[in-house]
Design an enzyme around this catalytic site. Sequence first.
Site, short mmCIF file in Angstrom:
data_model
loop_
_atom_site.label_atom_id
_atom_site.label_comp_id
_atom_site.label_asym_id
_atom_site.label_seq_id
_atom_site.Cartn_x
_atom_site.Cartn_y
_atom_site.Cartn_z
N ARG A 18 1.03 -0.72 0.09
CA ARG A 18 0.02 -0.60 -0.24
C ARG A 18 1.37 1.43 0.00
O ARG A 18 2.80 1.05 0.13
CB ARG A 18 -0.99 -0.13 1.50
CG ARG A 18 -0.20 0.33 2.37
CD ARG A 18 -1.21 0.33 3.66
NE ARG A 18 -0.42 -0.23 4.61
CZ ARG A 18 0.48 -1.29 5.56
NH1 ARG A 18 -0.06 -2.59 4.58
NH2 ARG A 18 1.36 -0.68 6.56
N ASP B 129 10.53 6.27 -9.81
CA ASP B 129 11.11 6.99 -8.01
C ASP B 129 10.24 7.38 -7.15
O ASP B 129 10.50 7.65 -5.67
CB ASP B 129 11.26 8.04 -8.83
CG ASP B 129 11.64 8.69 -10.03
OD1 ASP B 129 13.28 7.85 -10.17
OD2 ASP B 129 11.23 9.00 -11.48
N GLY B 130 9.07 6.87 -6.76
CA GLY B 130 7.89 6.82 -6.16
C GLY B 130 8.41 6.24 -4.61
O GLY B 130 7.93 7.24 -3.44
N ASP C 257 2.85 15.39 -15.66
CA ASP C 257 3.08 14.02 -13.94
C ASP C 257 1.56 13.66 -13.78
O ASP C 257 1.23 12.25 -13.88
CB ASP C 257 3.62 14.43 -13.32
CG ASP C 257 4.19 13.27 -12.61
OD1 ASP C 257 4.12 12.10 -12.79
OD2 ASP C 257 5.04 13.87 -11.49
#
Length: 617
Positions: free
Chosen positions: A187, A212-213, A309
Amino acid sequence: MAPPPVLPLAFSTPILHGEFGSYPAHGPRFALTLTMQALHIQRLRPKPEARPRDGLVPLAEVSGCGTLQSRTPSDTAAYFCVYTYPRGRRGGRRRTTRTFRADGAATYEENRAEAQRWATALMCLLRGVPLTGDQEITPELLPRRPRLLILVNPFGGRGLAWQRCMDHVVPMISEAGLSFNLIQTERQNHARELVQGLSLSEWEGIVTVSGDGLLYEVLNGLLDRPDWKDAVRMPIGVLPCGSGNALAGAVNHHGGFEPAVGVDLLLNCSLLLCRGGSHPLDLLSVTLASGSRCFSFLSVAWGFLSDVDIHSERFRALGSARFTLGAVLGLATLHTYRGRLSYLPATTEPALPIPGHSLPRAKSEIALAPTPAPTVTHSPLHRSVSDLPLPLPQPALASPGSPEPLPGLSLNGGGPELTGDWGGAGDAPLSPDPLLPSPPNSPKTAQLSPITEGPPEKPASSGFSPPTTSTPKASPWGPDDHLLPSLGSPLPADWVTIEGEFVLMLAILPSHLGADLVAAPHARFDDGVVHLCWVRSGISRAALLRILLAMEHGNHFSLGCPHLGYAAARAFRLEPLTPRGVLTVDGELVEYGPVQAQVHPSLATLLTGPAGQKQST
């Protein structure tokens, strides 16, 4: 024609030289020479090659090596196996195994010692341990293999991240002999919770397999700890399996590889991870309108780029192509935004880039079979992540040598992987031979502390949920922003302010904004500045498109576009004067409003592998 570059003597001086046979036993014989940069292979018999094919194996293409033995009692030879990932004719990498037969001595023990000497020397070079030609090669030269915590976002890369990790990452790092535990996140903010409760002393690095998150979560989790000064020193790495792979693109560039996307970029970054090595990494401390603070390793964006984005999230199933589609739609409905950009100029302005720079195998004749794989220099991580008391079920794997080894894999790529290397289904593979003993003081088991985390949340029903604003809670931890007055207070006199209508504003730390998008080609991981780029209103759609296309090669500053601006800064403040808009930090949507940030030079450590010269295609 310009003469070829001459390598320094230390790089071309032979470290080891010897004659080896091949597998099967009646194949050709080879002369092998190992230098700091490559393994040189020359066929001796049945006929020496004037121009050897595949006779040079650059170490940049090698993931690891191992020693093997035959199950046939009468075979006194030992085998030295090298795992490589050379580039094919079309540019993509493919796995190749080169196996050589050490048979110069009368006894297996002597041949085994020679094979292990070569494997030790090669692993030393791969791990960055310098060797000389007159140096005795012993197992004690090898550093302890690192223990990595690998976090995988299964929804990354159009839902292919987990499969790509199993198909490419796990085999390669197993060949390299790295010790790792693998956790699948479930999650949003799960990775942040995990690293906040991590016992740092038990790991040498945290690697994310996603876009990248996930690394953004890990970084902010490390800095949201009471011991943040120690936590932020934990080396972090990224293996690209997402739609946005900007930092991986910068790592790929730093490693000297040609630009790549998709699986090729993943293999390049995995090779660099196997080589080891790290580099200081600058971070941005970003203060939002509410007073909350987060940390960025990539960028702060406002206007066209952040619109693309976030609005392209609905096309996430397209992978990285979502940005192309989003850019086309953004150009069709081009907006301008009024705002004020203030910045503290860097003391030294970086120079802008100069335009334009940017064995086939025979059937087996001996009976061979797989056995447990070797260890390198210390006992492996004797625990799988599934043993950790996590409140939710954790699809997890442990490195080879743990109590529950990876199914279908053995250390250094042994087991079923080797069967395919020998051709026919009836051939039995060579058996991995114990390479090196554990050092005398190496513990027999590594007791891991539990990973603690906050209260479990209900997992999302889908990996493609709409984006939500990421508003971090105010934290007392992290470095002080000594260059920034409170948000809303007047700025010092040495700041520069520009105000007007903008199409976009980008504050970026590394060179890449995407895997194939070079926004700041002159940027370095530790140059101590944030690179500010902006485009003013009045630019035509065609001119903006030319800038975006030139950004693929980092040539956009050479276009001479009067609407494109640049400055290097130590800190900045952005004040949107348009009531509605989109603001992102590292590609994550944050609250809209005034924002300011300061560079903290070399605050973090990035796993980059060795820096390299440009690789040829």
